[in-house]
Design a protein around this motif. Structure first.
Motif, short mmCIF file in Angstrom:
data_model
loop_
_atom_site.label_atom_id
_atom_site.label_comp_id
_atom_site.label_asym_id
_atom_site.label_seq_id
_atom_site.Cartn_x
_atom_site.Cartn_y
_atom_site.Cartn_z
N ILE A 3 0.85 -1.19 0.00
CA ILE A 3 0.00 0.00 0.00
C ILE A 3 0.88 1.24 0.00
O ILE A 3 1.93 1.27 0.64
CB ILE A 3 -0.92 -0.05 1.24
N VAL A 4 0.44 2.26 -0.75
CA VAL A 4 1.14 3.55 -0.71
C VAL A 4 0.23 4.55 -0.03
O VAL A 4 -0.89 4.80 -0.50
CB VAL A 4 1.49 4.04 -2.14
N ASN A 52 -2.11 -3.07 -2.56
CA ASN A 52 -1.74 -2.23 -3.72
C ASN A 52 -2.53 -0.94 -3.84
O ASN A 52 -2.45 -0.28 -4.87
CB ASN A 52 -1.90 -3.01 -5.03
N THR A 53 -3.33 -0.62 -2.84
CA THR A 53 -4.12 0.62 -2.95
C THR A 53 -3.25 1.83 -2.63
O THR A 53 -2.32 1.77 -1.83
CB THR A 53 -5.38 0.53 -2.07
N ILE A 54 -3.56 2.94 -3.29
CA ILE A 54 -2.78 4.17 -3.20
C ILE A 54 -3.67 5.27 -2.62
O ILE A 54 -4.73 5.56 -3.18
CB ILE A 54 -2.30 4.57 -4.61
N ASN A 77 -6.03 -2.14 -5.21
CA ASN A 77 -5.69 -1.47 -6.48
C ASN A 77 -6.47 -0.17 -6.72
O ASN A 77 -6.70 0.20 -7.87
CB ASN A 77 -5.91 -2.42 -7.66
N CYS A 78 -6.90 0.50 -5.67
CA CYS A 78 -7.59 1.79 -5.81
C CYS A 78 -6.60 2.95 -5.86
O CYS A 78 -5.46 2.83 -5.42
CB CYS A 78 -8.52 2.01 -4.61
N VAL A 79 -7.08 4.07 -6.37
CA VAL A 79 -6.33 5.33 -6.33
C VAL A 79 -7.26 6.39 -5.75
O VAL A 79 -8.23 6.79 -6.40
CB VAL A 79 -5.83 5.77 -7.72
N GLU A 132 0.47 8.43 1.03
CA GLU A 132 1.30 9.63 0.96
C GLU A 132 1.16 10.48 2.24
O GLU A 132 0.43 10.12 3.16
CB GLU A 132 0.93 10.45 -0.28
N LEU A 179 -3.55 9.17 -1.84
CA LEU A 179 -2.72 10.32 -2.16
C LEU A 179 -2.87 11.42 -1.11
O LEU A 179 -3.80 11.42 -0.30
CB LEU A 179 -3.06 10.82 -3.56
#
Lengths: 226, 226, 226
Positions: free
Chosen positions: B14-15, B31-33, B49-51, B17, B35
């Motif tokens: 996971i990212v 794998n979800t991001i 896998n979301c943004v 920010e 921001l």
């Protein structure tokens, strides 16, 4: 190993395969995957979770094309959104904008300054002229030509197979001439020609060619007089 | 660095920010991001896998909005599926359900208890009332209002640009009043009003306002009597 | 820990949860997520950024099904594209092709040799026969039956809820018989039966059953004579 310029702004967990070329000042979002042989020119911006440079060859069900160009080339200044897929053998021109969730297949060219909307899909062997707008969720089928300054409204649908798989048929998408505008959720049948600067109304079903400079609406679409 | 509570259930890779706020008992898939600046409240579930929290500002082609709120806020109890994109400057209310592959742009508000279906898309400057259902693959254009208890069937299409980019025009999506229901694959033209508790039939093309408490079907949509 | 055979071709940053079974000669693309209990048979190819084996149980808003099978099973020789989501409790047959951005929910079976197009969506409790083609962006609603050799054109829309949530109703999707073909962007209403080898024209709105061996077009769809 691909060479990544120092000016590249890289997110996290990016996969860049071999033989990828990256220009100056490119931005690549988190988790994006750039597959073998892809060429990204200067000042391109790519969102997160994309898959770029997909090789079509490994699918038995998708039609094959024979063509010299087997790379994906993204020209300078183009912006690509998030969760986008683009195939190899395709050329994306300069300053194109590609929305999130869009998908573009192989042997497509999208000329400069055009917009491919959110979740819009462009199938193989299709040519998009310069300064076109393809809106959200529009479906541009294979073997289609859009000349320049064409507007495709949201959720427009096209087909290229007159017999829906029942007979052998040379697949043939619509041909939409300069400056024509297709209203939202209109349906275009295989091989129809929409004339220059003509307008197709929202929800119309275009079964025959549309002359230049007219407006056609309804099911089936007919010329209307104002 | 963003502070992640111990009660968060985090997937892999996971990212998250900076300046992200996460409430208690949040679940975030692999794998979800997430921001910069995004606010996730208690008991929110986010798929893989979301943004989330995309900044619209860096695209020249998408209209700009001037607005104080530049964060994505997801209120408590909301569930977000997989492969979803949501922009910053948007407010998702409590107990909303957002299906897989959906996309929601900036300056949108989705009120509590509403459902945004699988692969549905909501464009900018749009207001969704409480307890609405927007079904799979429906397209809610920009500058649209859905009052409460509205039902948008699958594959419904809307537009907000009367001249399809040909003239300067104040973009204006449909206004759909309380309890109205739009059948699957219907098309709504820019600025049309659909009256309270009215029903628009499947595949109808709504070119004019629809009164309260009626049923309208066909191309163009007309009132029917039972 | 799941056992991964040596013959597996794994991309980078893949997440494979527990109790996943993987056959011989499987290819899995970068960043793909395979959730608990999924069974992948021999010679299956899976693209990048997919989410396979999603458990439907954790959403309050999606209908529950009671069913023995709670796993996703992907039979041998099947190819799955990029950015695809597939739920658990579903069976994908042999040599099926699933396009990029497609989504398939729980309690679905897709029989051998069928094609699920790019960004096509199949909802729960639906049965797809062998050798069907479901084209790009088509929407196959829940509780639907496609017999064998059915062709669903691009952007076709279906619904399964006659009262659009207003009344309690046993949800009932269309039933499309052997060899029938549905033209692009046609709309099918809840529970309609499309007869064997019949053709529904592009943009048609099917409000009543369609007999065997006829062609129906228009809004509402009517039989045409050649």
């Amino acid at each position: 190993m691909s060479k990544i310029p120092e000016s590249t702004q890289l997110g996290k967990q990016i996969v860049i395969e071999d033989d990828v070329t990256i220009g100056e000042n490119v931005v690549i979002g988190h988790n994006t995957i750039i597959l073998k042989g892809t060429q990204i020119k200067d000042n391109v911006t790519i969102g997160c979770n994309c898959v770029l440079g997909v090789q079509p060859g490994n699918s038995q069900r998708m039609r094959k094309i024979s063509k010299g160009n087997t790379q994906l080339v993204v020209q300078s200044g183009t912006q690509i959104g998030h969760l986008v897929s683009i195939y190899s053998g395709t050329l994306i021109g300069e300053n194109v904008f590609i929305g999130d969730h869009a998908s573009i297949r192989e042997n497509v060219s999208v000329a400069e300054e055009s917009v491919v909307g959110r979740a819009a899909i462009i199938e193989l062997n299709t040519t998009i002229g310069r300064n076109c707008t393809i809106q959200t969720l529009a479906y541009v089928t294979g073997d289609t030509t859009l000349e320049e300054n064409v507007f495709i409204g949201p959720c427009v649908s096209m087909s290229n197979d007159k017999y829906m798989g029942a007979q052998s048929y040379s697949l043939n998408g619509p041909h939409i001439k300069k400056g024509a505008k297709i209203g939202n959720n209109a349906s275009l049948l295989p091989g129809v020609i929409v004339g220059m600067n003509s307008i197709v109304g929202a929800g119309a079903v275009v079964t025959k060619n549309v002359e230049d400079n007219i407006t056609a609406t309804g099911v089936p679409a007919k010329k209307i007089n104002f």
